[in-house]
Scaffold this active site. Structure first.
Site, PDB file in Angstrom:
ATOM      1  N   ALA A  25     -11.470  29.790  -1.916  1.00  0.00           N
ATOM      2  CA  ALA A  25     -12.548  29.489  -0.977  1.00  0.00           C
ATOM      3  C   ALA A  25     -11.968  29.353   0.423  1.00  0.00           C
ATOM      4  O   ALA A  25     -10.745  29.284   0.589  1.00  0.00           O
ATOM      5  CB  ALA A  25     -13.237  28.190  -1.364  1.00  0.00           C
ATOM      6  N   LYS A  26     -12.795  29.309   1.402  1.00  0.00           N
ATOM      7  CA  LYS A  26     -12.374  28.947   2.757  1.00  0.00           C
ATOM      8  C   LYS A  26     -13.608  28.504   3.513  1.00  0.00           C
ATOM      9  O   LYS A  26     -14.733  28.898   3.171  1.00  0.00           O
ATOM     10  CB  LYS A  26     -11.752  30.149   3.465  1.00  0.00           C
ATOM     11  CG  LYS A  26     -10.780  29.754   4.552  1.00  0.00           C
ATOM     12  CD  LYS A  26      -9.416  29.376   3.978  1.00  0.00           C
ATOM     13  CE  LYS A  26      -8.450  28.910   5.047  1.00  0.00           C
ATOM     14  NZ  LYS A  26      -7.105  28.727   4.479  1.00  0.00           N
TER      15      LYS A  26
END
Ligand code: NAD
Length: 423
Positions: free
Chosen positions: A112-113
């Site tokens: 994720a980011k």
């Protein structure tokens, strides 16, 4: 494939540039069309508006992103950056990178980011806290210790993680420690997290020197970037017998053939924030630094430093990518032809997410490990991952970069096949 395009990585579309390496590896793996289509797209992309009352009583509405690239192997894991330059394309690329990084070191996380478009340098602590808390509340629906566990990234730190943890916990009506990693130690952070990325760089550099039959003692190391990753990698490489002959930050580069006094450099930065005016050697520019004659080059500052333009002049035998994306896709082939051994970012800087994983495990166990235990386990994972990647380079006759992507895609694809497709 777009590997030969005459444009540096991230200057066009960071997501598509990153995916060019994915495509190459997927082709070599003969990945079936269905899985290829699944792995080429993020699972979930959230764009939120973050209204905040500033110190002057004006309301400003910031934009925030959180992208889950792939969660087949476990909860989505990845940092949150605060920067005026954040774009959805960048966040998508970084989320994909996290997916492959977690898979390369075989930890049970997806990728994720997140990011908020803001300039923290122009904001007060109060404003930063409000942006952080409202952003957390806006993305709350997709956060959780079993779903998505953020961490620090550019311009976010332990304090920001503490605010995220508190905001989430206030909504949950109980303290949820494993909701973020990179927390202050006093509230559940792991010992060894601060040094983890630089330590990982040192460990894989040692493995690379051994792999190439080169002596560790006296190996000349050049480090670009003297922040968390660069200064730690430099210190630890020197500790095991290498000689750090050049360092730099955004203000200047310093060169001393007989070895930089790293303690003095760190003390200077502690006091002055930057290396500028440090008198421990000759001055040189960042571009000259990258082209120095040395055994090991550790770019640990930012992306797009080694490009099609300067790659032909790189003299290092080994490049250990401490930063994310320091080498453009266009430079890959040039370095390979020159015989430069590149330890790719998704392996080289994976020490950070590995100890983040340890932090999450400790939070869930409610039992905290000694520093020795953290460092011993980190070493085991980094050394085994290096060996896994080398196994792919030998079996498939590919570069370490392609091997890393092949290994990661293979691991993620295997889990997809086992889980099947929910219809
Ligand atoms: P940091 O902010 O602590 O340090 C960055 C350093 O780079 C500073 O010394 C800064 O002056 C220098 N720098 C910036 N622009 C430069 C330029 N143009 N030329 C030379 N030096 C320049 O950041 P960090 O946490 O050390 O991260 C560095 C890189 O490593 C980033 O790409 C980051 O995404 C990556 N990374 C960090 C971690 C981590 O745990 N901190 C983990 C994985 C990857």
């Amino acid at each position: 494939m777009t590997l030969t395009k005459d444009i540096p990585l991230d200057e066009v579309n960071p997501f598509e540039s990153m995916m060019s390496r994915f495509d190459h590896a997927a082709e070599l793996l003969d990945l079936d069309r269905g899985l290829y289509a699944i792995l080429r797209k993020p699972e979930r992309q959230l764009i939120v508006s973050i209204p905040v009352k500033l110190d002057d009583d004006e309301i400003e509405v910031f934009t925030g992103y959180r992208v889950h690239y792939n969660t087949a192997r476990g909860p989505a894991k990845g940092g949150i950056r605060f920067s005026p330059d954040v774009t959805l394309e960048e966040v998508k690329a970084l989320a994909a990178w996290m997916t492959w990084k977690c898979a390369v070191v075989n930890i049970p996380f997806g990728g994720a980011k997140g990011g908020v478009v803001c300039d923290p340098r122009g904001m007060s602590q109060r404003e930063l806290e409000h942006v952080t808390r409202r952003y957390t509340a806006e993305i709350m629906a997709i956060l959780g210790p079993d779903t998505d566990v953020p961490a620090p990234d550019v311009n976010t730190n332990e304090q920001v993680m503490a605010w995220i943890m508190d905001t989430y916990s206030q909504h949950a009506r109980h303290t949820v420690t494993p909701i973020v990693t990179g927390k202050p130690i006093e509230m559940g952070g792991s010992l060894g997290r601060r040094d983890a990325t630089g330590r990982g760089c040192m460990l894989v550099t040692l493995e690379a020197l051994r792999h190439l039959g080169m002596p560790v003692e006296g190996a000349r190391v050049v480090v670009q970037g003297f922040g968390n990753v660069g200064s730690t990698a430099a210190r630890l490489c020197a500790q095991v017998g290498m000689k750090v002959i050049a360092i730099s930050d955004h203000t200047t580069g310093i060169y001393d053939e007989s070895g930089i006094d790293l303690e003095a450099a760190r003390a200077h930065v502690r006091e002055n924030k930057v290396l500028e005016d440090f008198r421990g050697g000759d001055r040189l520019s960042n571009s000259d630094l990258l082209e120095l004659d040395c055994e090991v080059l550790i770019p640990a500052a930012m992306e797009n430093q080694i490009t099609r333009q300067n790659a032909p002049r790189i003299q290092a035998r080994i490049i250990c990518e401490g930063a994310n994306g320091p080498t453009t896709a266009n430079a890959d082939g040039i370095l390979e032809d020159k015989g430069v051994f590149v330890i790719p970012d998704i392996l080289a800087n994976a020490g950070g997410v590995t100890v983040s994983y340890f932090e999450w495990v400790q939070n869930r166990e409610g039992y905290y490990w000694s520093l020795e235990r953290v460092e011993k386990r980190l070493k085991k994972i980094m050394v085994n991952s290096f060996k896994d990647v080398m196994g792919y380079t030998e079996t498939h006759g590919v570069s370490p970069r392609t091997a890393c992507y092949m290994l990661a895609i293979d691991r993620v694809a295997t889990v997809h096949r086992l889980r099947g497709l929910y219809a």
